[in-house]
Write a protein that holds these residues in place. Structure first.
Motif, mmCIF file in Angstrom:
data_model
loop_
_atom_site.group_PDB
_atom_site.id
_atom_site.type_symbol
_atom_site.label_atom_id
_atom_site.label_comp_id
_atom_site.label_asym_id
_atom_site.label_seq_id
_atom_site.Cartn_x
_atom_site.Cartn_y
_atom_site.Cartn_z
ATOM 1 N N ASP A 122 -34.890 -17.960 -3.329
ATOM 2 C CA ASP A 122 -34.922 -19.187 -3.422
ATOM 3 C C ASP A 122 -35.186 -20.012 -4.313
ATOM 4 O O ASP A 122 -35.477 -20.151 -5.244
ATOM 5 C CB ASP A 122 -35.818 -19.449 -2.671
ATOM 6 C CG ASP A 122 -35.541 -18.706 -1.958
ATOM 7 O OD1 ASP A 122 -35.703 -18.909 -1.653
ATOM 8 O OD2 ASP A 122 -34.980 -17.931 -1.580
ATOM 9 N N GLY A 123 -34.950 -21.112 -4.334
ATOM 10 C CA GLY A 123 -34.893 -22.354 -5.398
ATOM 11 C C GLY A 123 -36.031 -22.323 -6.070
ATOM 12 O O GLY A 123 -36.126 -22.641 -7.175
ATOM 13 N N GLU B 215 -35.772 -17.473 0.543
ATOM 14 C CA GLU B 215 -34.920 -18.653 1.289
ATOM 15 C C GLU B 215 -33.583 -18.767 0.872
ATOM 16 O O GLU B 215 -32.804 -18.555 1.393
ATOM 17 C CB GLU B 215 -35.665 -19.651 1.131
ATOM 18 C CG GLU B 215 -35.281 -20.791 2.159
ATOM 19 C CD GLU B 215 -36.032 -22.036 1.974
ATOM 20 O OE1 GLU B 215 -36.418 -22.978 2.658
ATOM 21 O OE2 GLU B 215 -36.416 -22.256 0.783
ATOM 22 N N THR B 216 -33.427 -19.346 -0.555
ATOM 23 C CA THR B 216 -32.306 -19.677 -1.158
ATOM 24 C C THR B 216 -31.852 -18.823 -2.321
ATOM 25 O O THR B 216 -32.376 -19.224 -3.290
ATOM 26 C CB THR B 216 -32.045 -21.250 -1.419
ATOM 27 O OG1 THR B 216 -33.630 -21.516 -1.423
ATOM 28 C CG2 THR B 216 -31.918 -22.056 -0.165
ATOM 29 N N ASP B 217 -31.451 -17.922 -2.065
ATOM 30 C CA ASP B 217 -31.087 -17.128 -3.376
ATOM 31 C C ASP B 217 -29.730 -17.321 -3.721
ATOM 32 O O ASP B 217 -28.525 -17.247 -3.433
ATOM 33 C CB ASP B 217 -30.893 -15.429 -3.195
ATOM 34 C CG ASP B 217 -32.540 -15.316 -2.572
ATOM 35 O OD1 ASP B 217 -33.472 -15.918 -2.617
ATOM 36 O OD2 ASP B 217 -32.611 -14.265 -1.969
ATOM 37 N N PHE B 218 -29.983 -17.346 -5.185
ATOM 38 C CA PHE B 218 -28.531 -17.729 -6.039
ATOM 39 C C PHE B 218 -28.336 -16.733 -6.987
ATOM 40 O O PHE B 218 -29.121 -15.805 -7.339
ATOM 41 C CB PHE B 218 -28.690 -19.286 -6.573
ATOM 42 C CG PHE B 218 -28.936 -20.419 -5.478
ATOM 43 C CD1 PHE B 218 -27.515 -20.917 -5.000
ATOM 44 C CD2 PHE B 218 -30.170 -20.560 -5.236
ATOM 45 C CE1 PHE B 218 -27.655 -21.819 -4.053
ATOM 46 C CE2 PHE B 218 -30.378 -21.622 -4.238
ATOM 47 C CZ PHE B 218 -29.124 -22.106 -3.592
ATOM 48 N N MET B 219 -27.340 -16.849 -7.566
ATOM 49 C CA MET B 219 -26.985 -15.799 -8.554
ATOM 50 C C MET B 219 -26.332 -16.392 -9.804
ATOM 51 O O MET B 219 -25.445 -17.345 -9.639
ATOM 52 C CB MET B 219 -26.122 -14.713 -7.983
ATOM 53 C CG MET B 219 -25.906 -13.783 -9.476
ATOM 54 S SD MET B 219 -26.166 -12.037 -8.492
ATOM 55 C CE MET B 219 -26.049 -11.375 -9.906
ATOM 56 N N PRO B 220 -26.735 -16.261 -10.620
ATOM 57 C CA PRO B 220 -26.370 -16.912 -12.017
ATOM 58 C C PRO B 220 -25.093 -16.133 -12.474
ATOM 59 O O PRO B 220 -24.796 -15.103 -11.899
ATOM 60 C CB PRO B 220 -27.235 -16.503 -13.240
ATOM 61 C CG PRO B 220 -28.476 -15.545 -12.731
ATOM 62 C CD PRO B 220 -27.909 -15.267 -10.996
ATOM 63 N N PRO B 221 -24.041 -16.979 -12.776
ATOM 64 C CA PRO B 221 -22.755 -16.553 -12.698
ATOM 65 C C PRO B 221 -22.521 -15.657 -13.930
ATOM 66 O O PRO B 221 -21.667 -15.715 -14.769
ATOM 67 C CB PRO B 221 -21.998 -18.107 -13.076
ATOM 68 C CG PRO B 221 -22.950 -18.652 -13.788
ATOM 69 C CD PRO B 221 -24.156 -18.398 -13.271
#
Lengths: 273, 273
Positions: free
Chosen positions: B3-4, B11-17
């Motif tokens: 998550d943010g 909740e909101t999982d992102f992945m660095p590029p």
DNA sequence: ACATACTCTGTACAATGTACGTAGTTGCCG
DNA sequence: CGGCAACTACGTACATTGTACAGAGTATGT
């Protein structure tokens, strides 16, 4: 979401330990309902953007390139604005932006009246609609389900889907549980489907090639005597069919079980009356 | 998922590029089965770590602080090594590390023999075991389900769980679909439960406080006439009970439906025989 | 002895979310 | 009409991430 690899987006999603801007549920709610609660609305320069345009841009990026491609910078660029100006319209930063995105796609869906449909058809329709929504916006799968952003989209969707269980004699709590059950199934299935769809690109390998490579390597490693069911069934269920088809079959199978499971509850309830 | 906010993590999982290091399915497989396929094994300095120790450290961190806390640097620090030395043992980087983590926790679970249990009890046991596993390792929820890492843990688990459907007369494809169905339900439920458990900390707000705040704000915004079911049922299902209890109730409700749904399939199959 | 195949580590880079400070813009009040 | 208050917009800066790369050190085989 993508990407350990920008392409993957769904498999290993992590989040950088950045802070969530200033969280403020009340402000988020106002934003969701687009309340311009600013006491004085026309003081400074005329806003060059709107909340809707920001959210729309973010949704477009997410649809086309995955959730990982939605960065404050990319959204700003799509709007021809500077990165920091996004925070003028969505003060809560990326977290809040995601909630707005969820609500807006929910709001945009059509919800036809039930007419004369029986409950099985209604529930099936609800499931199909959600499935289609996930197909159109795969990034939705990563959205949290508990404590959703109570915006107009979420509430409208909730109201509509609850109405599918009207007239069955179920209690309020049962109706909520039944809906959660159906949506949970659809979500789990959509998750598999999305993974299956994205993985080939991520791995730069087709389903068939992957299974073949694994089968060959596994053959040297796994003893079919030790894992008889896994080797036999895994081969039957996995190698034969592609990932997409498999998700499709799983959906049909699952929906039949879901409806049968709910059917027994409905019958029992009707009988007890 | 996730998550943010660094705190939320689910909740909101992102992945660095960032790139996934050099992906190599064959090597990953070897690693999963701990094959020391190095032709010459004793040339340079004696390794100060092992794959297992690296994976174990990562799992510990994930269990205690969430998946977001598992960084190459944090894992290295837990082992008293330099960040880059992790790549010596897990060349695939974080992606590969996650697959190893998944497999190892699967492998560590007990799997009692079925004895005289009927299929309902067996399937219930499978579901409960998975539920307990998610409770112990909430980060598992973020793991992909399709195309899992075919290590010893995954295969052992798969074999065991398939065996719960022995003797029912179902086809191979049906057994696989049935298992997928059950596990999908458990996963969806675990996801809600994990979100519900983490959100209070993330929001620095108890469930009760959150619902109260939302209710007050919503009262000014939502028209109960327009959303009669949502307001009534949402209140009944949400405000009254805490998030944790709710997940618990949803699990019991859902398992009853799952078993009933599968039950009809089993009956029909038996009858057709 | 020397090459070879390792292990280990430091440095470096690109990308992220977002805090902070500043500059510019407009309507309102006196 | 002058100035101020509220607002928009943006540039800069920082901490954190995964990991490429190159070099230094170390043990074994010949």
């Amino acid at each position: 979401m993508s990407d350990g690899v920008p392409v993957k987006g769904t498999e290993t999603d992590f989040m950088p330990p950045n802070k969530p801007a200033t969280p403020d549920p009340a402000r988020t709610l106002s934003l969701l309902w687009r309340h311009t609660l600013s006491p004085s609305r026309t003081r400074g320069p005329r806003p060059s953007l709107t909340v809707d345009r920001v959210v729309e841009a973010a949704v477009t990026i997410a649809d086309e390139q995955g959730l990982d491609a939605v960065t404050v910078r990319s959204v700003a660029q799509a709007l021809g604005a500077s990165p920091m100006s996004v925070y003028t319209y969505v003060p809560g930063g990326k977290t809040e932006l995601l909630e707005l995105m969820i609500d807006v796609v929910y709001l945009g869906e059509g919800r036809p009246a039930w007419g004369e449909l029986g409950w099985r058809d209604r529930v099936t329709a609800v499931a199909n609609q959600n499935r289609a929504l996930y197909a159109k916006h795969p990034w939705l799968i990563h959205a949290s389900t508990s404590r959703p952003p109570l915006g107009p989209g979420v509430i409208t969707k909730y109201e509509y889907e609850l109405s599918a269980f009207d007239g069955l004699g179920l209690s309020d709590v049962e109706v909520d549980a039944a809906l959660t059950f159906v949506l949970g199934f659809v979500q789990a299935n959509a998750r598999s489907a999305a993974d299956a769809a994205v993985l080939p690109e991520a791995t730069a390998m087709t389903d068939a090639a992957w299974w073949e490579a694994q089968a060959e390597l596994l053959g040297r490693v796994v003893d079919p005597q030790t894992f008889p069911r896994a080797t036999r069934i895994g081969e039957a269920a996995g190698a034969a069919q592609g990932g997409a088809y498999q998700a499709d079959a799983a959906y049909r199978f699952g929906m039949d079980r879901v409806l049968d499971g709910l059917g027994r509850l409905v019958e029992r309830t009707k009988k007890a009356r």
